[in-house]
Design a protein around this motif. Structure first.
Motif, PDB file in Angstrom:
ATOM      1  N   GLY A   1       0.813  -1.212   0.000  1.00 62.73           N
ATOM      2  CA  GLY A   1       0.000   0.000   0.000  1.00 62.73           C
ATOM      3  C   GLY A   1       0.844   1.258   0.000  1.00 62.73           C
ATOM      4  N   ILE A   2       0.466   2.162   0.912  1.00 60.21           N
ATOM      5  CA  ILE A   2       1.093   3.471   0.954  1.00 60.21           C
ATOM      6  C   ILE A   2       2.589   3.351   1.257  1.00 60.21           C
ATOM      7  N   TYR A   3       2.984   2.325   2.015  1.00 63.27           N
ATOM      8  CA  TYR A   3       4.396   2.193   2.365  1.00 63.27           C
ATOM      9  C   TYR A   3       5.229   1.881   1.127  1.00 63.27           C
ATOM     10  N   PHE A   4       4.705   1.026   0.257  1.00 56.62           N
ATOM     11  CA  PHE A   4       5.419   0.747  -0.992  1.00 56.62           C
ATOM     12  C   PHE A   4       5.493   2.020  -1.827  1.00 56.62           C
ATOM     13  N   ALA A   5       4.364   2.728  -1.908  1.00 56.76           N
ATOM     14  CA  ALA A   5       4.318   3.945  -2.734  1.00 56.76           C
ATOM     15  C   ALA A   5       5.396   4.927  -2.295  1.00 56.76           C
ATOM     16  N   ILE A   6       5.462   5.176  -0.986  1.00 55.09           N
ATOM     17  CA  ILE A   6       6.409   6.173  -0.492  1.00 55.09           C
ATOM     18  C   ILE A   6       7.839   5.651  -0.584  1.00 55.09           C
ATOM     19  N   ALA A   7       8.030   4.346  -0.378  1.00 53.00           N
ATOM     20  CA  ALA A   7       9.383   3.802  -0.500  1.00 53.00           C
ATOM     21  C   ALA A   7       9.903   3.980  -1.923  1.00 53.00           C
ATOM     22  N   MET A   8       9.016   3.781  -2.915  1.00 50.07           N
ATOM     23  CA  MET A   8       9.437   3.992  -4.304  1.00 50.07           C
ATOM     24  C   MET A   8       9.775   5.458  -4.546  1.00 50.07           C
ATOM     25  N   LEU A   9       8.972   6.330  -3.943  1.00 47.37           N
ATOM     26  CA  LEU A   9       9.280   7.762  -4.031  1.00 47.37           C
ATOM     27  C   LEU A   9      10.678   8.012  -3.468  1.00 47.37           C
ATOM     28  N   GLY A  10      10.950   7.372  -2.328  1.00 48.89           N
ATOM     29  CA  GLY A  10      12.268   7.514  -1.718  1.00 48.89           C
ATOM     30  C   GLY A  10      13.366   7.006  -2.629  1.00 48.89           C
TER      31      GLY A  10
END
Lengths: 292, 326
Positions: free
Chosen positions: B114-123
């Protein structure tokens, strides 16, 4: 050694601001389960508000925190009760993420149209003073900012821990259904929590305005910072925000001092990704426990 | 839809698209080229984000990595072949490099949801972007050149129009093939309920990694061609947050997880921003944001989703729970 201590001091001061800027995001994430990508807008709006109060009427940004907080509280409450509530009920919790992102784009564009794309700073009379303690130096504004951040964080922690309102928020976060069955108005509490988060963000924005230059476009950075702080520290509690914020401040200061000022973003995100992989709920975990 | 009819329609569209640059001017050829490029990437994003439900907020990392890989391959190995054919090896290698990077990254990062994957990819995209910008070997800060071997007799915009058009067709065909295969159904099951899928014996880990690598490779290839088409670029030309976000917006507007959604969404969005509002650059963000909010609130399934539910409503009574929930 002096350099090391100075870096620690810089990190702590920066961290205090990060903590305050993130605590509202953390609260909303913990209680409503919403990742609010508009959060950075509230921070930047607070800074612009302080700029207006200071430039037009000459009110000190630290005093302006109160009206800014009140206005953003109202904005946050209405925003949650309308757009976010609609998005959650019509689409899904994930869709609310995208809605907040869309609103952030609109608001950033709006701020750019109103205030222009230039970088602004707020310079009260004390902004060029600095204190020296032995070999260490610190700007007065930064110390004031750190102090104000800590005071606001403690107040929020006390409200959450001691008052009826705080207990109601925590109950809602742990078990929305049970809270409703006990006679709490969960929808209203969600709106109030969101408003509280927005008000804290606005307050931090007013403080950030005197410490750092800002533009409408810096909202992205503040939203991401808030997310990193929450991932580092833990979800939903002022203590988690404080731990995460101070840690982020330290990472930022040490990277800038010892590796290179252009690599701070990379270092922050590297820590974020590693932290997500090792312990995604943060050092202090989720303040609202297993129920979610 | 009838299979032959679809094939005939598809062939007509392809031929019409091939002849189009003869009629429209250079500006609209460029807009069309941008459309092909964006739609191709939106399709690639959709394979991961739409089918398997892993929303990546950092796909620009593969655009940037593809472009910089191609530039460095040409720069360090010299031109490989003559004329336009010299582009083939760098582009394929760039795709390969992105695929490899994704394969290495996949195991740890796809454990997040979910959101954790999304933000990790952003990172990830931010970290890689900053490294390319600041490690002098990559020359991201000062920029790199990537000369285009445009064949004589054509203009650059026509040349890239056909290349991006071909790539869009490739991405679309791959997307259809994936959607109708065992692989595609596995991805859908992951999106619907990953734990149940795993329990029922779907090799979720492997399929997720495959989707991630496939998506990354396609975006890397598009990115390297994009590098060729701009000719000179720095870190901030190709590692751009708005690339990542636009892909999501395009898919969202068209309909996430559908075959045609990314194409339709890209067409609608580009038409609005590039054609209707080409004179109002300063309110592009406002319009995009308003579109996103309106789409989520009014038709959460995107354009395709709205069309489908209208078709369904014809022979179905409005479900009562939906009313009660609202």
């Amino acid at each position: 050694m002096t350099l090391f201590l100075q870096t620690v001091l810089n990190g702590l001061v920066l961290g205090g601001i990060y903590s305050l800027a993130a605590v509202g995001f953390s609260l909303v994430f913990g209680v409503l389960g919403i990742v609010n990508l508009t959060h950075g807008i509230f921070v930047v709006a607070g800074a612009y508000g302080a700029l207006l109060f200071f430039g037009q009427i000459g009110i000190d940004p630290l005093v302006a925190i109160i009206p800014i907080g009140l206005v953003l509280f109202a904005v946050g409450y209405v925003y949650q009760r309308t757009i976010i509530q609609w998005a959650v009920s019509r689409a899904s919790l994930v869709a609310s993420l995208v809605v907040t992102f869309g609103v952030a784009m609109m608001a950033r564009n709006g701020l750019q149209l109103v205030f222009g794309p230039d970088v602004h700073t707020i310079t009260p009379a004390y902004s060029f003073m600095s204190l020296t303690l032995g070999p260490l130096r610190m700007d007065v504004v930064r110390l004031v900012a750190l102090g104000a951040s800590l005071v606001l964080l403690v107040v929020l922690a006390l409200v959450l821990a001691r008052t009826h309102f705080g207990r109601a928020i925590r109950a809602t976060a742990q078990q929305p259904l049970a809270a409703e069955l006990s006679g709490l108005n969960v929808r209203n509490l969600h709106g109030l929590t969101f408003g509280l988060g927005a008000a804290m963000a606005g307050a931090s924005g007013a403080i950030i305005g005197i410490v750092q230059p800002f533009t409408a476009a810096s909202e992205v950075a503040w939203t991401l910072n808030a997310f990193i702080v929450v991932v580092l520290g833990g979800i939903g509690s002022p203590a988690g925000a404080l731990v995460g914020g101070l840690l982020l401040g330290m990472i930022n200061a040490f990277t800038a001092q010892y590796i290179g000022p252009s690599l701070t973003q990379a270092a922050m995100f590297l820590v974020l990704v590693l932290m997500l992989l090792v312990r995604p709920s943060g050092l202090l975990g989720n303040a609202f426990g297993e129920s979610r | 839809m009838n299979r032959t009819l679809a094939l005939v329609l598809g062939a007509i569209i392809v031929i019409a698209a091939a002849l189009l640059p003869l009629w429209i001017g250079p500006f609209y050829t460029r807009v069309a080229q941008l459309f092909f490029f964006s739609a191709g990437m939106a399709i690639a994003w959709n394979i991961l984000g739409g089918f398997s439900g892993y929303w990546s907020f950092g796909h620009t990392v593969f655009i940037g990595m593809g472009a910089f890989s191609a530039a460095h391959i040409v720069h360090r190995l010299g031109p490989l072949g003559d004329g336009p054919l010299s582009m083939i090896v760098p582009i394929l290698l760039a795709g390969l490099i992105c695929g490899l990077f994704a394969a290495i990254l996949a195991y740890p990062i796809l454990r997040l949801r979910g959101i954790y994957f999304a933000i990790a990819m952003l990172g990830v995209s931010q970290v890689v972007g900053e490294l390319v910008n600041n490690v002098s070997w990559f020359q991201g800060g000062i920029g790199v050149f990537l000369q285009t071997p445009v064949p004589s007799g054509t203009t650059p915009e026509d040349f890239f129009y056909y290349i991006f058009g071909g790539l869009l067709l490739l991405c679309f065909l791959i997307s259809i093939a994936v959607r109708n295969s065992r692989f595609g159904y596995a991805l859908l099951s992951i999106r619907e309920d990953e734990d149940t899928a795993m329990m029922l014996g779907v090799a979720t880990e492997r399929y997720k990694i495959m989707a991630f690598v496939l998506s990354a490779t396609l975006v890397g290839i598009m990115g390297s061609v994009y590098g060729y088409s701009v000719g000179y670029f720095t870190t901030y030309t190709v590692f751009r947050l708005d690339f990542s976000l636009n892909l999501i917006v395009f898919c969202l507007i068209g309909g996430i997880g559908t075959l045609f959604g990314p194409i339709i969404g890209t067409a609608v969005m580009l038409f609005i921003t590039q054609v209707l509002l080409s004179r109002f650059l300063d309110i592009h963000l406002l319009i995009t944001g308003a579109m996103v909010v309106a789409i989520i609130l009014l038709m959460p399934g995107g354009i395709i989703g709205a069309l489908r539910s209208r078709k369904r409503q014809a022979n179905q009574v409005e479900p009562v729970e939906a009313e009660a929930r609202a």
